[in-house]
Design an enzyme around this catalytic site. Sequence first.
Site, PDB file in Angstrom:
ATOM      1  CD  GLU A 137     -19.990   8.991   5.755  1.00  8.89           C
ATOM      2  OE1 GLU A 137     -20.354   8.011   5.092  1.00  8.89           O
ATOM      3  OE2 GLU A 137     -18.865   9.493   5.642  1.00  8.89           O
ATOM      4  CB  CYS A 150     -15.091  10.516  14.934  1.00  8.66           C
ATOM      5  SG  CYS A 150     -14.527  11.698  13.707  1.00  8.66           S
ATOM      6  CB  CYS A 157     -16.049  20.950   5.300  1.00  8.34           C
ATOM      7  SG  CYS A 157     -14.846  21.950   6.228  1.00  8.34           S
ATOM      8  CB  CYS A 161      -8.226  20.794   3.351  1.00  3.38           C
ATOM      9  SG  CYS A 161      -8.337  22.009   4.684  1.00  3.38           S
ATOM     10  CB  CYS A 164     -10.091  16.999   3.537  1.00  2.00           C
ATOM     11  SG  CYS A 164     -11.535  16.610   4.545  1.00  2.00           S
ATOM     12  CB  CYS A 388      -8.411  11.408   9.536  1.00  2.00           C
ATOM     13  SG  CYS A 388      -8.342  11.180  11.284  1.00  2.00           S
TER      14      CYS A 388
HETATM   15  N1  SAH Z   1     -12.250  20.771  10.001  1.00  2.70           N
HETATM   16  C1  SAH Z   1     -11.581  20.274  11.171  1.00  2.70           C
HETATM   17  C2  SAH Z   1     -12.054  18.917  11.632  1.00  2.70           C
HETATM   18  C3  SAH Z   1     -12.262  17.792  10.642  1.00  2.70           C
HETATM   19  S1  SAH Z   1     -11.003  16.782   9.994  1.00  2.70           S
HETATM   20  C4  SAH Z   1     -10.113  20.249  10.958  1.00  2.70           C
HETATM   21  O1  SAH Z   1      -9.680  20.366   9.822  1.00  2.70           O
HETATM   22  O2  SAH Z   1      -9.362  20.168  11.924  1.00  2.70           O
HETATM   23  C5  SAH Z   1     -10.112  15.939  11.204  1.00  2.70           C
HETATM   24  C6  SAH Z   1      -8.638  15.784  10.827  1.00  2.70           C
HETATM   25  O3  SAH Z   1      -8.431  14.914   9.687  1.00  2.70           O
HETATM   26  C7  SAH Z   1      -8.011  17.112  10.434  1.00  2.70           C
HETATM   27  O4  SAH Z   1      -6.763  17.229  11.061  1.00  2.70           O
HETATM   28  C8  SAH Z   1      -7.847  16.951   8.935  1.00  2.70           C
HETATM   29  O5  SAH Z   1      -6.887  17.807   8.423  1.00  2.70           O
HETATM   30  C9  SAH Z   1      -7.493  15.506   8.815  1.00  2.70           C
HETATM   31  N2  SAH Z   1      -7.632  14.992   7.455  1.00  2.70           N
HETATM   32  C10 SAH Z   1      -8.434  15.444   6.471  1.00  2.70           C
HETATM   33  N3  SAH Z   1      -8.296  14.723   5.354  1.00  2.70           N
HETATM   34  C11 SAH Z   1      -7.379  13.771   5.624  1.00  2.70           C
HETATM   35  C12 SAH Z   1      -6.822  12.696   4.867  1.00  2.70           C
HETATM   36  N4  SAH Z   1      -7.202  12.470   3.621  1.00  2.70           N
HETATM   37  N5  SAH Z   1      -5.908  11.910   5.476  1.00  2.70           N
HETATM   38  C13 SAH Z   1      -5.551  12.118   6.761  1.00  2.70           C
HETATM   39  N6  SAH Z   1      -6.048  13.107   7.528  1.00  2.70           N
HETATM   40  C14 SAH Z   1      -6.949  13.929   6.957  1.00  2.70           C
END
Ligand code: SAH
Length: 396
Positions: A137, A150, A157, A161, A164, A388
């Site tokens: 996406e 974005c 991935c 995390c 996420c 995000c």
């Molecule tokens: N893998 C990279 C880029 C993708 S995510 C990274 O982790 O930086 C982009 C941002 O969204 C990251 O800071 C991630 O931690 C954040 N993110 C992921 N899941 C989220 C959620 N459920 N709520 C808010 N931010 C989130």
Amino acid sequence: MSAEARVQAAVETAETSAAAVEVEIASQPPRPGELNFSAPRRTAKPPRHLADLSAPERKKALAELGHQGFRAAQVSQHYFGHLADDPAQWSDVPAAKREELAGILTPKLLTPIREQTADAGTTRKTLWRLFDGATVESVLMRYRDRTTMCVSSQAGCGMNCPFCATGQAGLTRNMSTGEIVEQVVAGARTMARGEVPGGPGRVSNVVFMGMGEPMANYKAVIGAVRRLTEPVPDGLGLSARHITVSTVGLVPAMEKLTNEGIPVTLAVSLHAPDDELRDTLVPVNTRWKVSEVLDAAWRYAAVTKRRVSIEYALIKDINDQAWRADRLGRMLRNKLVHVNLIPLNPTPGSKWTASRPQDEAEFVRRLQEWGVPVTVRDTRGRDIDGACGQLAAAAK
Ligand code: SAH
């Protein structure tokens, strides 16, 4: 053709071609804490596209197939300059050669299979099917003074995390440079055609904050950054300063990026100032600790003179305590840094939610007391799961 008709036609093509795909593309959901740095081995690579190649490489590719070298610059001008993806519009190329040149230089890499809009049409999330059926996406966000794409850098991935959505689905595969760039060019076309409320415009900013860990697909991501920043017709001509690469903190790749000499904005997804909590929120912290990640960030700032962005998703009663704000403030004071607080976007089935407003405000206040610049990120596209951490194309 209207935008809707175009999407509908694309959906139908995608459905037919997906049926013909035999490659196994599904990812495995990871076990808690499990990390995946390398995508499963692929049988086929994405088709080679001019966006994968430097200008001299494009010439060479054409010459090898018996075409005149200058056609590469012509086609590149149409792709990056005029944003003309229909070869019928390439009026300076002989009609008889257009389709063949398009086949060599601009093969179709992405097929839109769903388009969702929010914020009165100024946020648009697109679900794309790649050549092998993998899905990713991208999100276009138009603001008053800028338009940001974005983009995804991997299908899925491997960083796992737990808050996420993408991380929970696991890694399918790395994307190619062409596949990454094409997301931005597609957004640029949408803007140029005036399909986003506000009149025709351009894409000014790119954030690698879609699906994937950009530093785990280093080569393709750097290739994409180069293509996005090279002037037209070699590339899209964006300013490196308007490109943000976000990482969980893969220290060796951060060091490599420091030495590339491209002044992109580096964002580090920190989410906790202490190793004990970060080990669970960002599992790669078991490899590279908070202090190592921040040291790499400060080296990046020192060499590039660019302010590093620290991403911190505020999760109610998990990482939003006042003492953690103080600990973070103490670590970041007097550094070339900006903190982006992101109210957690809850993912399906998650036990976590965003912080209480008063805790968020106190977190901000404490960081400010340490003299650390801080903003709270807006929640664009939340209602279409475009915010995000909500991108989970592979799981749908
Ligand atoms: N893998 C990279 C880029 C993708 S995510 C990274 O982790 O930086 C982009 C941002 O969204 C990251 O800071 C991630 O931690 C954040 N993110 C992921 N899941 C989220 C959620 N459920 N709520 C808010 N931010 C989130």
